[in-house]
Design a protein around this motif. Structure first.
Motif, PDB file in Angstrom:
ATOM      1  N   UNK A  88       0.853  -1.181   0.000  1.00 40.79           N
ATOM      2  CA  UNK A  88       0.000   0.000   0.000  1.00 40.79           C
ATOM      3  C   UNK A  88       0.892   1.235   0.000  1.00 40.79           C
ATOM      4  N   UNK A  89       0.654   2.151  -0.939  1.00 43.82           N
ATOM      5  CA  UNK A  89       1.461   3.363  -1.029  1.00 43.82           C
ATOM      6  C   UNK A  89       1.006   4.334   0.040  1.00 43.82           C
ATOM      7  N   UNK A  90       1.963   4.934   0.765  1.00 41.50           N
ATOM      8  CA  UNK A  90       1.633   5.943   1.763  1.00 41.50           C
ATOM      9  C   UNK A  90       2.803   6.909   1.862  1.00 41.50           C
ATOM     10  N   UNK A  91       2.648   8.048   2.523  1.00 39.54           N
ATOM     11  CA  UNK A  91       3.724   9.044   2.564  1.00 39.54           C
ATOM     12  C   UNK A  91       5.046   8.514   3.090  1.00 39.54           C
ATOM     13  N   UNK A  92       5.021   7.507   3.934  1.00 34.95           N
ATOM     14  CA  UNK A  92       6.266   6.969   4.488  1.00 34.95           C
ATOM     15  C   UNK A  92       7.114   6.279   3.429  1.00 34.95           C
ATOM     16  N   UNK A  93       6.531   5.990   2.269  1.00 36.89           N
ATOM     17  CA  UNK A  93       7.286   5.332   1.212  1.00 36.89           C
ATOM     18  C   UNK A  93       8.156   6.301   0.427  1.00 36.89           C
ATOM     19  N   UNK A  94       7.984   7.618   0.661  1.00 35.44           N
ATOM     20  CA  UNK A  94       8.844   8.601   0.022  1.00 35.44           C
ATOM     21  C   UNK A  94      10.250   8.506   0.606  1.00 35.44           C
ATOM     22  N   UNK A  95      11.250   8.440  -0.263  1.00 41.07           N
ATOM     23  CA  UNK A  95      12.619   8.254   0.220  1.00 41.07           C
ATOM     24  C   UNK A  95      13.527   9.411  -0.178  1.00 41.07           C
ATOM     25  N   UNK A  96      12.955  10.494  -0.666  1.00 42.13           N
ATOM     26  CA  UNK A  96      13.790  11.649  -0.992  1.00 42.13           C
ATOM     27  C   UNK A  96      13.174  12.503  -2.070  1.00 42.13           C
ATOM     28  N   UNK A  97      13.808  13.617  -2.351  1.00 47.07           N
ATOM     29  CA  UNK A  97      13.317  14.554  -3.361  1.00 47.07           C
ATOM     30  C   UNK A  97      14.321  14.744  -4.490  1.00 47.07           C
ATOM     31  N   UNK A  98      15.148  13.726  -4.737  1.00 50.58           N
ATOM     32  CA  UNK A  98      16.164  13.812  -5.771  1.00 50.58           C
ATOM     33  C   UNK A  98      15.569  14.161  -7.131  1.00 50.58           C
ATOM     34  N   UNK A 132       3.790  -1.139 -17.840  1.00 48.44           N
ATOM     35  CA  UNK A 132       3.295  -1.775 -16.620  1.00 48.44           C
ATOM     36  C   UNK A 132       2.162  -2.725 -16.984  1.00 48.44           C
ATOM     37  N   UNK A 133       2.295  -3.985 -16.580  1.00 49.72           N
ATOM     38  CA  UNK A 133       1.242  -4.971 -16.809  1.00 49.72           C
ATOM     39  C   UNK A 133       0.648  -5.461 -15.497  1.00 49.72           C
ATOM     40  N   UNK A 134       1.499  -5.575 -14.463  1.00 48.12           N
ATOM     41  CA  UNK A 134       1.048  -5.997 -13.133  1.00 48.12           C
ATOM     42  C   UNK A 134       2.118  -5.599 -12.122  1.00 48.12           C
ATOM     43  N   UNK A 135       1.944  -6.022 -10.879  1.00 48.97           N
ATOM     44  CA  UNK A 135       2.852  -5.585  -9.817  1.00 48.97           C
ATOM     45  C   UNK A 135       4.245  -6.186  -9.933  1.00 48.97           C
ATOM     46  N   UNK A 136       4.415  -7.198 -10.795  1.00 47.02           N
ATOM     47  CA  UNK A 136       5.730  -7.806 -10.992  1.00 47.02           C
ATOM     48  C   UNK A 136       6.494  -7.200 -12.162  1.00 47.02           C
ATOM     49  N   UNK A 137       5.888  -6.267 -12.873  1.00 50.27           N
ATOM     50  CA  UNK A 137       6.509  -5.685 -14.055  1.00 50.27           C
ATOM     51  C   UNK A 137       7.732  -4.853 -13.698  1.00 50.27           C
ATOM     52  N   UNK A 159      -4.585  -0.017 -13.058  1.00 52.66           N
ATOM     53  CA  UNK A 159      -5.255   1.096 -12.368  1.00 52.66           C
ATOM     54  C   UNK A 159      -5.005   1.092 -10.859  1.00 52.66           C
ATOM     55  N   UNK A 160      -5.116  -0.055 -10.154  1.00 47.80           N
ATOM     56  CA  UNK A 160      -4.832  -0.037  -8.720  1.00 47.80           C
ATOM     57  C   UNK A 160      -3.367   0.319  -8.415  1.00 47.80           C
ATOM     58  N   UNK A 161      -2.446  -0.084  -9.281  1.00 45.94           N
ATOM     59  CA  UNK A 161      -1.038   0.239  -9.074  1.00 45.94           C
ATOM     60  C   UNK A 161      -0.794   1.729  -9.289  1.00 45.94           C
ATOM     61  N   UNK A 162      -1.461   2.303 -10.291  1.00 50.60           N
ATOM     62  CA  UNK A 162      -1.350   3.739 -10.527  1.00 50.60           C
ATOM     63  C   UNK A 162      -1.860   4.513  -9.320  1.00 50.60           C
ATOM     64  N   UNK A 163      -2.971   4.053  -8.752  1.00 46.98           N
ATOM     65  CA  UNK A 163      -3.515   4.712  -7.557  1.00 46.98           C
ATOM     66  C   UNK A 163      -2.583   4.538  -6.366  1.00 46.98           C
ATOM     67  N   UNK A 164      -1.988   3.367  -6.247  1.00 41.89           N
ATOM     68  CA  UNK A 164      -1.096   3.063  -5.118  1.00 41.89           C
ATOM     69  C   UNK A 164       0.086   4.013  -5.055  1.00 41.89           C
ATOM     70  N   UNK A 165       0.680   4.308  -6.198  1.00 36.58           N
ATOM     71  CA  UNK A 165       1.863   5.171  -6.192  1.00 36.58           C
ATOM     72  C   UNK A 165       1.534   6.640  -6.462  1.00 36.58           C
ATOM     73  N   UNK A 166       0.271   6.926  -6.688  1.00 30.82           N
ATOM     74  CA  UNK A 166      -0.109   8.307  -6.938  1.00 30.82           C
ATOM     75  C   UNK A 166       0.306   8.799  -8.309  1.00 30.82           C
ATOM     76  N   UNK A 167       0.140   7.964  -9.336  1.00 35.53           N
ATOM     77  CA  UNK A 167       0.458   8.385 -10.700  1.00 35.53           C
ATOM     78  C   UNK A 167      -0.469   9.521 -11.115  1.00 35.53           C
TER      79      UNK A 167
END
Length: 273
Positions: free
Chosen positions: A12-22, A33-38, A68-76
Motif C-alpha cells: 500500500x502506497x503511503x507518505x512513508x514510502x517517500x525516500x527523498x526529493x532527488x 506496466x502490466x502488473x505488480x511484478x513488471x 489502475x490499482x497500481x497507478x492509484x497506489x503510487x499516486x500516478x
C-alpha cells in the motif's frame, strides 16, 4: 526512509514510502506496466519514491484492471491507454501530456513482444510477419516514443529502454528476441548521438532474468532463472526495486555525464564466462 539492498515494493502506497526529493519537479512517462511484478512498475514506484511525477499507460482494458490499482497506489498523475500497434494512440498520449504538463523530462520504455511460434522456433526459421511484429513492438516503438518525447523535452531529458544479455551473447531459447534487443541497444547509441545536442540522454538498462509476465513466454524460462542464480556472483536474481533505483539514478543529475550506454543490473551475471 532507509532501504535494504533489495527491498520488496510496498503493498500500500503511503507518505512513508517517500525516500527523498532527488527527482522532485521532474515529470515522466512509464510504458509497459502490466502488473505488480513488471519491471516498469518497479521503475514507476521508485521514480515516484524519489519525488518525480509519473504517467502510466495500459495496453488494453484487461490490462487496465491490473494497472489502475497500481497507478492509484503510487499516486500516478495520469493513466492512459497505449497499444503501440493501434494508430493514433501514441499521438493521443503525447497530446494529453502536452495539455496537462507542457513538457516531459523522461520516458521509460519497457515493452517487448514476439509471436509465440517465432519466439520458440529457431531464428533462421522465423517468419517475416513474426520478425516484423517483434521489431515493430520491441524496437520501433522506442523510436516512436523518443521522437514524440523530443518535442516535449525542451529543457533536456532522459530516454530509457529495457534490454537483456541476449542482445550481446547467444542465450538458449531467447531466439528472435536476441535480435530485437540487439537492434534496441544499437538504437540507444544512435539516438544518444542524435539527441545529445539537445541535452537528451539515452540508455538501455539490462536486467538479469526476472519472473515477469513477459518472460513467461520464453521456453524453459525456469532453467534460465536457475542458471542465473547459480552463475551470478551473489547467487541471486535482482528484483524490480533494484532496477527502479538504477533508473532513478539515470534520470537524475548524477548521471549527467553518461549517455548511449547499456547499464547491466543483473547481480554481475554478465561478467561470468
Amino acid at each position: 526512509m532507509s532501504e535494504s539492498a533489495h527491498d520488496p515494493l510496498p503493498t500500500v502506497w503511503n507518505p512513508d514510502d517517500r525516500i527523498g526529493d532527488m527527482l522532485k519537479g521532474l515529470r515522466g512517462l512509464v510504458v509497459g506496466v502490466a502488473n505488480e511484478s513488471s519491471i516498469a512498475f518497479g521503475c514507476a514506484a521508485k521514480l515516484r519514491a524519489f519525488g518525480a511525477e509519473v504517467a502510466l499507460t495500459y495496453a488494453d482494458e484487461r490490462t487496465r484492471d491490473f494497472v489502475a490499482p497500481l497507478a492509484a497506489q503510487i499516486g500516478a498523475s495520469l493513466l492512459l491507454p497505449l497499444n503501440v500497434e493501434q494508430p493514433g494512440e501514441l499521438d493521443a498520449v503525447f497530446a494529453r501530456l502536452r495539455q496537462d504538463w507542457g513538457r516531459l523530462d523522461f520516458v521509460v520504455h519497457s515493452i517487448a513482444f514476439a509471436p509465440k511460434d517465432d519466439l520458440h522456433g529457431r531464428v533462421i526459421d522465423c517468419s517475416a510477419d513474426g520478425f516484423t511484429r517483434a521489431m515493430r513492438i520491441s524496437v520501433y516503438s522506442f523510436l516512436e516514443l523518443s521522437r514524440a518525447a523530443e518535442q516535449l523535452m525542451t529543457q533536456g531529458g532522459t530516454l530509457l529502454t529495457m534490454s537483456y544479455y541476449g542482445a550481446d551473447k547467444v542465450v538458449n531459447n531467447y531466439n528472435i528476441m536476441g535480435l530485437a534487443k540487439a537492434s534496441l541497444e544499437a538504437s540507444v547509441r544512435y539516438l544518444a548521438a542524435e539527441l545529445g545536442g539537445k541535452n537528451i540522454r539515452v540508455y538501455a538498462v539490462s536486467p538479469g532474468p526476472l519472473k515477469t509476465r513477459a518472460a513467461s513466454g520464453i521456453a524453459h524460462f525456469d532453467e534460465l532463472v536457475e542458471a542465473a542464480v547459480n552463475r551470478s556472483p551473489g547467487r541471486r536474481l535482482v528484483d524490480i526495486a533494484e532496477i527502479g533505483r538504477v533508473v532513478a539514478f539515470l534520470v537524475g543529475g548524477g548521471a549527467s555525464g553518461m549517455t548511449g550506454d547499456t547499464i547491466y543490473v543483473d547481480a554481475g551475471l554478465h561478467n561470468m564466462a
